[in-house]
Design an enzyme around this catalytic site. Structure first.
Site, PDB file in Angstrom:
ATOM      1  N   SER A 257       0.783  -1.241   0.000  1.00 43.35           N
ATOM      2  CA  SER A 257       0.000   0.000   0.000  1.00 43.35           C
ATOM      3  C   SER A 257       0.812   1.288   0.000  1.00 43.35           C
ATOM      4  O   SER A 257       0.240   2.372  -0.121  1.00 43.35           O
ATOM      5  CB  SER A 257      -0.957   0.014   1.204  1.00 43.35           C
ATOM      6  OG  SER A 257      -0.234   0.033   2.420  1.00 43.35           O
ATOM      7  N   LYS A 302      -5.657   4.407   8.592  1.00 40.80           N
ATOM      8  CA  LYS A 302      -4.590   5.200   7.984  1.00 40.80           C
ATOM      9  C   LYS A 302      -4.902   6.693   8.019  1.00 40.80           C
ATOM     10  O   LYS A 302      -4.006   7.512   8.249  1.00 40.80           O
ATOM     11  CB  LYS A 302      -4.344   4.721   6.553  1.00 40.80           C
ATOM     12  CG  LYS A 302      -3.755   3.319   6.516  1.00 40.80           C
ATOM     13  CD  LYS A 302      -3.430   2.855   5.118  1.00 40.80           C
ATOM     14  CE  LYS A 302      -2.756   1.480   5.177  1.00 40.80           C
ATOM     15  NZ  LYS A 302      -2.361   0.977   3.855  1.00 40.80           N
TER      16      LYS A 302
END
Length: 364
Positions: A257, A302
């Site tokens: 990611s 996140k």
């Protein structure tokens, strides 16, 4: 003993029993929480995250932070009390264990997979950044892995370059499986390869490899779900030779990611000026060799982690936008991106103060 006292004592004992049961009863859940966030333009553990040599680089400013999610390990068994606490805590998320570790994946297997995905994401980030700058990158199809006990074991090896299958040129990793499955199980397939050692020697000497050899493998029958087909037991991937050295120094991080943020950091260091204009930009997203940005897991964790460190803007994969927009941390602007070009355009708006023009994420 008075009835009221007896009732209170019984209730207390029952509560204690329930709490004890909650502590000792395992539940099939795992926990996610915001993990570290690291500026790809800065240092980590005393050394630059991005180290480029053999090409001119430029000073940068601001932040282009990659973000992570902290998860409980595959072999950790959460109890009922921990699960309830996690459900109630805003900064944590409790999810079914199989969501993070499907098919009974072990901690060792998960760690290995994450390491491989992280390594691949770094390669794709380099390719995407250099392609965006029109800097040529040499690419070829290679054997990524060989399945133990498969027909290819001992015949093909990780790193072998696949030039052709049955005399037909291979241009993309997907070509390999397509050509193999044209056979019936039990038939022979011929791979024309450059052995991994020869390829490595040629790269070291900056020359084109000249040695190829044909390897004949008898196909087997697939044993996974779906239609039966011919297989040899390898996965194909892409390898690259870069015109100069780009090293990404970041330990204890896994998964794919961070690809987008690595690509932007590389681009920033190879171009004059500052992509961020000094602003604090964080983000996430996989990236492929063409610059396409893909979705990731744990988006809510996140964004929380990024805002907690001071991020003002968060580059968000288009496919994650709705989920991220459903619970946006105060003071954080979610910017929708689908490609590296989208991200560069958004950064141009951010550094020029045209934030009204940003493609923002919205909840569906």
């Amino acid at each position: 003993m008075p009835r009221r006292t007896a009732t209170m004592l019984a209730s207390t004992l029952m509560l204690i029993a329930l709490l004890c049961a909650g502590v000792f009863i395992p539940v099939p859940y795992s926990e996610m929480s915001p993990g570290p966030t690291v500026n790809t333009l800065g240092d980590h553990d005393g050394e630059p995250v991005l180290q480029i040599s053999g090409h001119k680089t430029y000073e940068t400013s601001g932040h282009l932070n990659m973000t992570t999610v902290r998860v409980t390990s595959a072999d950790y068994r959460m109890n009922l009390v921990e699960a309830v606490y996690g459900w109630l805590a805003h900064d944590n998320r409790v999810v079914p264990h199989d969501t993070l570790y499907p098919d009974g994946k072990t901690e060792e297997e998960a760690t290995q997979e994450n390491a491989e995905e992280f390594s691949q994401s770094q390669e794709s980030a380099k390719v995407a950044a250099l392609k965006e700058l029109d800097i040529p990158v040499k690419s070829w199809v290679v054997v990524s892995t060989v399945v133990k006990g498969s027909p290819a074991q001992g015949r093909l090896h990780a790193g072998d370059v696949i030039k052709a299958v049955d005399g037909r040129t291979v241009k993309e990793p997907g070509d390999v499986a397509e050509l193999v499955t044209e056979h019936k199980p039990g038939e022979d397939v011929v791979f024309t390869i450059v052995p991994a050692k020869e390829q490595a020697a040629a790269e070291k000497e900056n020359r084109t490899p000249t040695t190829t050899k044909d390897v004949t493998i008898t196909t087997a029958t697939s044993d996974d779900a779906g239609e039966k087909r011919a297989i040899v037991g390898i996965s194909a991937g892409t390898d690259h030779t870069f015109p100069f050295s780009i090293d990404i120094k970041l330990a204890d991080v896994g998964g794919p990611s961070a690809g987008l943020m690595f690509a932007l950091g590389i681009y920033d260091k190879l171009t004059p000026g500052s992509l961020t204009g000094g602003k604090f930009v964080a983000g996430t997203g996989t990236i492929d060799d063409t610059g396409k940005v893909g979705p990731i897991g744990g988006i809510g964790m996140k964004t929380l982690g990024a805002r907690g460190k001071g991020a003002q803007y968060f580059l968000t994969p288009a496919d994650n936008c709705a989920a991220a927009a459903a619970d946006v941390p105060g003071g954080l602007t979610l910017v929708k991106v689908d490609t590296i070009d989208d991200a560069l355009g958004a950064l141009e708006d951010i550094r020029s103060g045209k934030t009204a023009d940003l493609p923002k994420c919205t909840a569906k």
